[in-house]
Design an enzyme around this catalytic site. Structure first.
Site, PDB file in Angstrom:
ATOM      1  N   ASP A  30     -18.638  58.590  -6.611  1.00  0.00           N
ATOM      2  CA  ASP A  30     -17.179  59.246  -6.561  1.00  0.00           C
ATOM      3  C   ASP A  30     -16.254  58.549  -7.316  1.00  0.00           C
ATOM      4  OD1 ASP A  30     -14.646  59.568  -5.221  1.00  0.00           O
ATOM      5  OD2 ASP A  30     -15.622  59.022  -3.224  1.00  0.00           O
ATOM      6  N   GLU A  82     -20.490  35.406 -24.691  1.00  0.00           N
ATOM      7  CA  GLU A  82     -21.635  35.485 -24.349  1.00  0.00           C
ATOM      8  C   GLU A  82     -22.439  36.353 -24.892  1.00  0.00           C
ATOM      9  OE1 GLU A  82     -21.303  36.063 -20.033  1.00  0.00           O
ATOM     10  OE2 GLU A  82     -21.035  33.971 -19.547  1.00  0.00           O
ATOM     11  N   CYS A 120     -15.605  32.690 -19.044  1.00  0.00           N
ATOM     12  CA  CYS A 120     -14.132  32.478 -19.449  1.00  0.00           C
ATOM     13  C   CYS A 120     -13.958  30.905 -19.348  1.00  0.00           C
ATOM     14  CB  CYS A 120     -13.108  33.172 -18.756  1.00  0.00           C
ATOM     15  SG  CYS A 120     -13.069  32.843 -16.827  1.00  0.00           S
ATOM     16  N   THR A 163     -18.154  48.281 -15.202  1.00  0.00           N
ATOM     17  CA  THR A 163     -17.200  46.913 -15.245  1.00  0.00           C
ATOM     18  C   THR A 163     -17.385  46.750 -16.756  1.00  0.00           C
ATOM     19  OG1 THR A 163     -18.982  45.302 -14.694  1.00  0.00           O
ATOM     20  CG2 THR A 163     -17.863  46.323 -13.009  1.00  0.00           C
ATOM     21  N   SER A 211     -24.057  38.130  -7.062  1.00  0.00           N
ATOM     22  CA  SER A 211     -23.333  37.327  -8.016  1.00  0.00           C
ATOM     23  C   SER A 211     -21.780  37.146  -7.470  1.00  0.00           C
ATOM     24  CB  SER A 211     -23.305  38.196  -9.344  1.00  0.00           C
ATOM     25  OG  SER A 211     -22.366  39.329  -9.364  1.00  0.00           O
ATOM     26  N   HIS A 244     -10.711  34.488 -12.818  1.00  0.00           N
ATOM     27  CA  HIS A 244     -11.690  35.388 -13.666  1.00  0.00           C
ATOM     28  C   HIS A 244     -11.983  36.889 -13.145  1.00  0.00           C
ATOM     29  CE1 HIS A 244     -15.475  35.967 -15.914  1.00  0.00           C
ATOM     30  NE2 HIS A 244     -16.005  36.348 -15.010  1.00  0.00           N
TER      31      HIS A 244
END
Ligand code: HMG
Length: 444
Positions: A30, A82, A120, A163, A211, A244
């Site tokens: 969705d 990273e 960060c 993301t 996380s 962050h």
């Protein structure tokens, strides 16, 4: 002596993935899960000729030109990433190699260079180390560059895919800064965690739900540690609170917990008691699970109160506006949130001089760090120079097949052969591999 961030430049990956429009239908999700649940709209992604080196070098070049700097003005360069592709040669020497194609070979030969990882927080650590280097008086009148650059991609189909993001932030650190002065007190929250990691792999192994918990736990510990050093944090003590931001709703989760912390044992807690009760205290419960459930319910209710909503709209919402359009830039994340906050204030004619920012950095693995920054006199002039919004508007809008294709080139494989979708213009580009497997760059 005032020391801090004197200038900022941001370079976004030149491609855009429309998350609710293009990604959601292909994932069978969705679109509102993205826009309302995660708070995301678009991801910046790199074109085939872009990577962490080109984006970092392009941001740094723009910053040096705008601030009228010569390489000899800079004697410290830290790159946070990273997404590194070499276990020995640091990204910083790749980046100065690029810059020397413009300024001349050997011009950075006396600059101290390094590479860091830890999302960060690593760029924040580099900023703070550079500030201490200047405060200690061992910088010989020189300035420092801190560059964060990442290509944050997840496996196709991974919950982290909405993301994703890619871009670089370059920060100039000096005395008498124009943007923000970095205050000395820092609070830390650190633990050995394995919720998000990249064990010599291009894509991360992620336990997404955990996380989020780990992030919030470390942020709470850092806030408590910060208060021990700098005194109690109050609801009105900071003009903006930047966090962050792996996705904008993560900052909201952090914000409501932070707000709850600041109102504990205050008149505001008392005033809200009639509406949502008081903050549950662990000592009042024999059963820890019940305490946790009631605390969660209180926190959800607090998030719906007018006093929280007003505070959030003013103090946190401006900090997440760019992240909704860029996605997660790992090492650049809180540094984009700072830009977002100041840009919103500049565009809307808000006065920020001498006000404070609370800055919450984070890196998986895991650590949070909290410090405060005082906004300097010329912050507005610096924001006026930024072209990040124009860059975001000019990104090439990917269709789904193009998105799947261009991803192939970003796993650093030497075999990948994908055409660029945009025309490079006055920028560093990836130009192939050399005989030792090194990556080769040109200024196009
Ligand atoms: P997911 O399982 O796809 O999503 O993963 P979900 O089911 O948890 O839904 C997300 C939210 O959308 C939920 O809201 C849903 O209720 C809501 P919440 O309960 O959280 O308030 N939702 C909807 N809302 C409106 N309409 C709908 C709808 N459906 C659901 N129809 C997750 C989400 C973030 C876990 C995933 O994207 C992920 O794994 N991301 C990567 C990891 C990450 O970003 N972690 C954040 C903390 S760690 C960190 O920040 C460090 C990091 O930057 C790495 C580093 O650099 O060190 C990542």
């Amino acid at each position: 002596m005032e020391v801090g961030i004197d200038g900022i430049e941001v370079w976004s990956g030149k491609l855009k993935l429309d998350l609710p429009g293009t990604l959601a239908p292909e994932r069978g999700e969705d679109p509102e899960k993205y826009t309302k649940g995660l708070g995301v709209k678009e991801s910046s992604l790199p074109d085939a000729h872009e990577d962490i080196v080109t984006m970092g070098a392009n941001a740094a070049l723009r910053l040096m030109k705008r601030k009228d700097l010569e390489p000899e003005d800079i004697s410290r360069i830290d790159v946070a990433t990273e997404t590194s592709f070499d276990n020995s040669k640091p990204v910083s020497t790749y980046i100065t190699g690029c810059l020397e194609k413009v300024y001349g070979r050997g011009r950075f030969k006396n600059a101290n260079q390094g590479e860091r990882k830890f999302a960060c927080i690593s760029a924040t650590q580099a900023i703070e180390d550079a500030c201490n280097w200047i405060r200690a008086g061992v910088n010989n009148g020189k300035k420092a560059l801190v560059i964060s650059s990442d290509v944050a991609l997840y496996e196709r189909g991974d919950p982290g895919e909405p993301t994703q993001g890619a871009g670089a932030v370059a920060l100039l650190i000096s005395k008498d800064p124009n943007v923000v002065e970095i205050e000395k007190e820092q609070g830390y929250g650190a633990a050995d965690e394995t919720d998000f990691l990249k064990p010599y792999s291009y894509f991360p192994s992620v336990d997404g739900k955990r996380s989020i918990e780990v992030y919030l736990d470390r942020m709470r510990e850092a806030l408590e540690d910060y208060e021990r050093k700098a005194g109690r944090v109050t609801k009105d003590g900071f003009a903006r609170a930047t966090f962050h931001t792996p996705f904008p709703k993560m900052s909201r989760k952090a914000a409501v917990l932070g707000f709850r912390h600041t109102i504990k044992d205050t008149e505001i807690e008392e005033e809200l008691a009639g509406q949502i009760g008081k903050i549950p205290r662990e000592d009042d419960y024999e059963n820890y699970k019940q305490f946790e459930e009631e605390l969660e319910e209180y926190t959800n209710n607090l998030g719906e109160t007018e006093i929280f909503r007003d505070w959030y709209e003013q103090v946190v919402e401006p900090t997440i506006q760019l992240a909704a359009l860029t996605g997660n830039w790992y090492t650049g994340s809180v540094h984009i949130a700072r830009v977002s906050a100041l840009l919103e204030a500049q565009k809307n004619g808000k006065e920020m001089e001498d006000k404070s920012l609370l800055v919450g950095s984070y890196g998986s693995g895991a650590q949070a760090e909290i410090h405060s920054e005082r906004i300097c006199k010329k912050w507005k002039n610096e924001m006026e120079e930024l072209n990040i919004e124009e860059m975001l508007d000019n990104r090439y809008d990917l269709d789904f097949d193009e998105y799947k294709e261009v991803r192939k080139v970003h796993n650093y494989s030497e075999e990948a052969d994908v055409e660029s979708l945009t025309e490079p213009n006055d920028e560093f580009v990836f130009a192939g591999h050399g005989s030792m497997g090194e990556r080769v760059y040109e200024f196009a």
